[in-house]
Design an enzyme around this catalytic site. Structure first.
Site, PDB file in Angstrom:
ATOM      1  N   GLU C  59     -33.020 -47.335 -28.439  1.00 55.03           N
ATOM      2  CA  GLU C  59     -31.726 -47.606 -29.084  1.00 55.03           C
ATOM      3  C   GLU C  59     -31.795 -48.781 -30.054  1.00 55.03           C
ATOM      4  O   GLU C  59     -31.172 -48.758 -31.119  1.00 55.03           O
ATOM      5  CB  GLU C  59     -30.649 -47.844 -28.019  1.00 55.03           C
ATOM      6  N   HIS C 128     -22.784 -44.752 -16.877  1.00 56.10           N
ATOM      7  CA  HIS C 128     -22.545 -43.675 -17.846  1.00 56.10           C
ATOM      8  C   HIS C 128     -21.054 -43.433 -18.055  1.00 56.10           C
ATOM      9  O   HIS C 128     -20.655 -42.300 -18.371  1.00 56.10           O
ATOM     10  CB  HIS C 128     -23.188 -42.364 -17.369  1.00 56.10           C
TER      11      HIS C 128
HETATM   12  C1  LIG Z   1     -31.555 -46.224 -22.628  1.00 56.77           C
HETATM   13  C2  LIG Z   1     -31.238 -44.784 -22.414  1.00 56.77           C
HETATM   14  N1  LIG Z   1     -31.266 -43.947 -23.456  1.00 56.77           N
HETATM   15  C3  LIG Z   1     -31.002 -42.642 -23.299  1.00 56.77           C
HETATM   16  C4  LIG Z   1     -30.691 -42.141 -22.068  1.00 56.77           C
HETATM   17  C5  LIG Z   1     -30.350 -40.652 -21.885  1.00 56.77           C
HETATM   18  N2  LIG Z   1     -31.445 -39.984 -21.207  1.00 56.77           N
HETATM   19  C6  LIG Z   1     -31.467 -39.842 -19.865  1.00 56.77           C
HETATM   20  S1  LIG Z   1     -32.896 -39.173 -19.310  1.00 56.77           S
HETATM   21  C7  LIG Z   1     -33.501 -39.059 -20.893  1.00 56.77           C
HETATM   22  C8  LIG Z   1     -34.876 -38.516 -21.117  1.00 56.77           C
HETATM   23  C9  LIG Z   1     -35.876 -39.341 -20.391  1.00 56.77           C
HETATM   24  O1  LIG Z   1     -37.149 -38.870 -20.664  1.00 56.77           O
HETATM   25  P1  LIG Z   1     -38.358 -39.373 -19.774  1.00 56.77           P
HETATM   26  O2  LIG Z   1     -38.377 -40.858 -19.754  1.00 56.77           O
HETATM   27  O3  LIG Z   1     -39.573 -38.695 -20.272  1.00 56.77           O
HETATM   28  O4  LIG Z   1     -38.013 -38.908 -18.301  1.00 56.77           O
HETATM   29  P2  LIG Z   1     -37.848 -37.422 -17.761  1.00 56.77           P
HETATM   30  O5  LIG Z   1     -36.402 -37.079 -17.903  1.00 56.77           O
HETATM   31  O6  LIG Z   1     -38.732 -36.541 -18.568  1.00 56.77           O
HETATM   32  O7  LIG Z   1     -38.252 -37.493 -16.334  1.00 56.77           O
HETATM   33  C10 LIG Z   1     -32.594 -39.537 -21.808  1.00 56.77           C
HETATM   34  C11 LIG Z   1     -32.805 -39.571 -23.268  1.00 56.77           C
HETATM   35  C12 LIG Z   1     -30.618 -43.048 -20.997  1.00 56.77           C
HETATM   36  N3  LIG Z   1     -30.250 -42.656 -19.769  1.00 56.77           N
HETATM   37  N4  LIG Z   1     -30.920 -44.355 -21.191  1.00 56.77           N
END
Ligand SMILES: Cc1ncc(C[n+]2csc(CCOP(=O)(O)OP(=O)(O)O)c2C)c(N)n1
Ligand SMILES: Cc1ncc(C[n+]2csc(CCOP(=O)(O)OP(=O)(O)O)c2C)c(N)n1
Ligand SMILES: [Mg+2]
Ligand SMILES: [Mg+2]
Lengths: 323, 326, 323, 326
Positions: C59, C128
């Site tokens: 972000e 959230h």
């Molecule tokens: C700082 C932040 N940005 C965006 C999100 C929204 N979000 C939740 S899970 C996710 C994807 C996360 O990807 P990864 O770290 O690879 O974990 P995975 O879901 O694949 O286990 C996103 C973008 C969030 N929760 N926190």
């Protein structure tokens, strides 16, 4: 009673607490060299070796590490060099530290103090002069503490370190060197208790941080107009001691809320709204707010003087309310 | 760190507990009993179990938005976790946290986290706490491949390295950052390769193969416990479900998913590994699954029968009830 | 007039503006796949190839890139997936975007919109569900816009995109699918202009975001008590249309300020304080605030219902003020 | 990118302008005319000048808290800069910015920045703007070694790489992060080594040797301009003054400082380089210094004679005067 400067009072409080409780440690940028930017952490490295950490420039990391250490039962005292840099660690403060107890259903807690040197000092312009108390008031789970004298600084700092929950500790840079008497021996000031810095009958000034001193000066000037004003220092903005504030306003019938920060959606707005809600029938005049205009802090001394509220602004505001 | 039959059985059991817990949670969602969202861990079970099998009760674990597996592998009770997902008063967090905040502090499982990458700093902090107290506790942080892009990864791992802290940073690289394949948003393939920027070892393993995970994690935990500092451990894995509930998965083919489910299911792979060594009889296997199933059914009953939190719980746990100042 | 959902209105506004002005582009996480988390960016990738960027989870980087692109004359429309994640980019918003024009003495400007899906939607608990309008109101240089209907959403979004200064654009997640009529053709709503959503004589409800709809419902209920209430929707919180609000309060003599966010130091506090200051002599009752209690958002549906203010809370607050 | 005599002379002149500008600003601080603080660039002049000599007027530059040199090297006028330091209405920022915010947008020098590491994202953004508009402008971001620890470094450089943007990330590694030697807070010696995490070239040069800086920057700028994407360029350098005004410099010995001033002064080194090639006569040298001196004296006079900003300037430039909505 000893006379000492605001930053000395903080230092003394820190040393006393660190001697008392092994779980306290200090973390921040440049906190060892030169005794730290404000000399508050001076002597800690020598007296408590291994309990002070000089970090990379990584505010999110620093506060994040503080959160984890606190969750594991330590009591970190985190220094952010300028309040303005807390913007680099807001997730850690707001989504982690503040909410951990709640989200975990009371399993975890974050006994951490974040020291926030704030406000205009040397002229350093818009990115080194902010205050933002109201941001943290608005976040449930955080305590917001704003001492205005060396004695309160020491007493509140010690209470903050002992608090089981996170404390945003505001230190106005310009008053670090201002002196005052500090009670000898163990001196604790509870968080959540306002202090009546001067008693009076005609109007209540609620003054935050350095506005306390300016309001006390204003009070003397106002004596010439025949006005006897009371000055209430909330000392903590969250929790806010609404009882003390409202009792005073009910007595005087007039309220002037003063802070150095920009007034719009600032700490003074919450206090003014709260008084309006609770003291409506006792008010003889509108609740006035004194604060900065809604502008970033300029650099030029010639401009700054039109931004930061002065003792005279308090006088005018009181006079307006009295008429 | 050779994997014994005994540890294998424990891991195998935990994998089934995780798989069945989540399938049940998904079912309860469709019934309207579990609300909010679920980030399903199914397919990634070898990572949580392989890592946690190396941990002591007093070691710290911090998780992600996808942490049912981390909690269960650390020893959390499925009934209280299920109650949490229902929002019941008996949940691990009294119903205040939900799926993205499940935690069991009594096991030093300090919680899932709704903010991606937000656990890396705090885990470095728990490790600092252990070092300051002179214990030999190890801290483990799980996070996704997407989280490795966040500044917190960069800031916190550097501190872990700087102070030689007892921490293992475990990246669960499942190839997707929410709905985007990793290659569309990342400039290095292996997260482990970034370890060089922090002067710590970076290790990449097949996250479907619990034996590999267990052994690499064992090395890293040992290193941390003995004062050797952090390791960045990447486990290449895959999630069988969508990112969270309701994900239509336009971004990947059902063939891809089926291929992983068929040939790369960590539970199947471990079962095969054990059978090859005669460590798992057909009977044992059935018993393990039946018991896990019974446990999860009991968890649902527990959740169902538990009371809702009372209205006054809204305002508790914000700060400590009494400010113990003096 | 066409009837469309809130998110459709935003999408239509975005498409119209992107067709009109080449300098507009979209940047954020998952904004292409599935049409973006809220379908607001749906179709952009197909219709405006190369003008939409799906980013890593970063972000601070995203907003920072937006700031630079805007300084170089582009008009980024930044999507943060949840308002809560703006905590990861506060330096970029507060110290960079907001202050760039001022610090540079007017040389630079940051024409950027940051979209902030906020409030409680699906039950996702404390990290959230936040709102935090008051944080950004408190920052000079930022505009804070909060549409409550599809028509306002479209008209304000288009104005926000055209604004020469940064706009924090609040989108309450729960009303993305709520429908309403949107004027045909070019539809612009100026930032800084409140809208009287219902006229009335007995009390003024100032309602922010989804509280508008709840207040309109409350107004109908209150007819049974014989109360005829006016509902004012500020639509932008900074700048705040104090004239429209104060005129209404002067007419009715009563004010109830309603927002979904926690009231303490929230947007409603600024509005209440401002009314107290300007309308003191016209007020027949204290200015009331309706908002969430000062707690993080819990997960359990059983708890959430005690947090988010309802139409009934508005009814009670009005009744209290009328007595 | 061979360094011609002509470019050398230009660089040499700019180095003197920077050196004398700052020494004068320091003097004016002691006289109480310049207020706030100064982060002196003296000693690091080869970096700004060597990099900027490769740039066009329309290329973008973003700086740090220590940016007098970046501004002057990009072509900013010393009189308006000096007026800014005094807080006068004629300053580059009308006296609203001061030393930490000097900027000249007419030269696409988009400003110093008071927040460490805060320019890296925005510079990636100016580069994205150029790419979107299809121009061949290059963007350059200066930042310190301390800034490389910040999350913004990690997040933004990855995006620069991902989208193959025309940007050069220039780290001025002066060995200190405020009052702390780099080795006390960093886990890798060379910042350039971190480039691997972003799949871009990392280059480290002697930042006292402007020839090296110029050539390496030339490569990087060319690469960026031709669509080859970002480079992370580290210049090893040293600051001759304290971190900011009033720094007692307990953390380093005066011997160390003297050694650098004596033997590693970039101005002396360049003079020698030019003399060795007969590119700089004694006379020319004197003229250059005299002219630079005259320029800076004129700058002080300009600042001194300029008016203060009027009170109503407090409230202008917060947002645009008229919201041009339609
Ligand atoms: C700082 C932040 N940005 C965006 C999100 C929204 N979000 C939740 S899970 C996710 C994807 C996360 O990807 P990864 O770290 O690879 O974990 P995975 O879901 O694949 O286990 C996103 C973008 C969030 N929760 N926190
Ligand atoms: C985010 C942030 N944290 C801390 C500071 C305070 N600060 C200003 S300059 C500085 C040191 C910067 O070191 P480096 O990046 O190496 O640049 P140098 O001063 O050596 O040129 C610090 C800590 C700041 N301005 N911003
Ligand atoms: Mg992933
Ligand atoms: Mg440095």
């Amino acid at each position: 009673m000893k006379t000492m400067a605001f930053n000395e009072a903080l230092r003394e409080g820190l040393h006393e607490e660190m001697a008392r409780d092994d779980s306290i440690f200090v973390i921040g940028e440049d906190v060892i060299t030169h005794g730290g930017p404000y000399k508050v952490t001076e002597g800690v490295a020598e007296r408590f070796p291994g309990r002070i950490f000089e970090t990379p420039i990584a505010e999110a990391g620093i506060v994040g590490v503080g959160v984890g250490a606190a969750l594991a039962g330590m009591r970190p005292v985190v220094e952010l060099m300028y309040l303005d840099f807390v913007t680099c660690a807001m997730d850690e403060v707001v989504n982690q530290a503040a909410k951990m107890r709640y989200m975990s259903g009371g399993q975890g807690s974050v006994p951490m103090v974040i020291r926030l040197p704030c406000g205009v000092g040397r002229l350093l312009a818009a990115q080194h002069s902010q205050i933002m108390e109201s941001w943290f008031m608005h976040v449930p789970g955080l305590q917001v503490v704003v001492p205005s004298t060396p004695a309160d600084a020491k007493g509140l700092f010690k209470s903050a370190i002992r608090s089981p929950d996170p404390v945003m500790f505001f230190e106005y840079k310009r008053i670090y060197t201002s002196k005052g008497e500090v009670p000898d021996g163990e001196h604790l000031v509870p968080i959540g208790l306002a202090d009546i810095k001067r008693e009076g009958e005609d109007a209540t000034i609620i003054a935050v941080g350095p506005m306390v001193e300016k309001s006390l000066e204003a009070a003397i000037t106002l004596e010439d107009d025949g006005y006897d004003v009371e000055v209430v220092d909330p000392r903590s903005l969250s929790p806010l001691d609404t009882d003390t504030i409202c009792s005073s306003v009910r007595k005087t019938g007039r309220a002037i809320v003063c802070g150095e920060d920009s007034a719009f959606a600032g700490a003074v707005s919450e206090i003014a709204a709260m008084i309006g809600e609770n003291c409506f029938h006792d008010l003889k005049a509108p609740v006035a707010r004194v604060g900065s205009p809604h502008v970033p802090m300029p650099f030029s001394a010639e401009l700054v003087k039109h931004v930061v509220p002065s003792s005279e602004s308090v006088v005018s505001a009181v006079q307006a309310v009295m008429n | 760190m050779d994997l014994s039959a005994e540890v294998c059985l424990k891991i195998y059991t935990d994998m089934w507990r995780i798989r069945l817990f989540e399938e049940e949670a998904d079912r309860q969602t469709n019934l309207g009993n579990v609300v909010g969202t679920l980030h399903m861990y199914c397919g990634e079970e070898a990572v949580a179990t392989g890592v946690c099998a190396n941990l002591r009760d007093d070691d710290y674990v911090l998780g992600t938005h996808r942490s049912h597996g981390h909690c269960l592998a650390k020893g959390a009770k499925s009934d209280r976790m299920m109650a949490e997902l229902w929002g019941k008063a008996t949940g691990t967090c009294k119903g205040k946290g939900g799926s993205m905040h499940v935690a069991d502090f009594s096991l030093n499982m300090l919680g899932a986290n709704g903010i991606v990458g937000a656990g890396i700093g705090p885990t470095t902090g728990t490790a600092l706490a252990s070092k300051l107290r002179g214990t030999d506790q190890v801290s483990v942080c799980f996070f996704g491949d997407g989280a490795a892009a966040r500044g917190t990864f960069h800031e916190a791992i550097a501190m872990g390295s700087l102070w030689t802290l007892p921490v293992v940073y475990v990246c669960e690289n499942n190839g997707y950052q929410q709905w985007v394949p990793r290659e569309n948003v990342a400039v290095v393939d292996s997260v482990a390769d970034m370890a060089a920027s922090y002067s710590i070892p970076g290790v990449s393993v097949d996250g479907q193969d619990v034996v590999e995970v267990y052994e690499a994690a064992g090395e890293a935990v040992k290193r941390a416990r003995e004062g050797g500092g952090p390791t960045l451990l990447e486990a290449r894995t895959y999630r069988f479900y969508g990112h969270s509930l309701g994900d239509e998965q336009q971004y990947r083919s059902s063939e891809e998913v089926d291929e992983w489910k068929e040939n790369r299911d960590p539970i199947k792979l471990l079962a095969q590994f054990m059978r090859d060594r005669d460590w798992l009889s057909e009977k044992q296997d059935q018993t393990i699954q039946a018991e896990a199933n019974a446990e999860i059914n009991a968890a649902t009953r527990f959740a169902e029968e538990s009371p809702w939190p009372s209205a006054d719980e809204v305002a508790t746990d914000v700060v400590a009830p009494i400010q113990e100042v003096a």
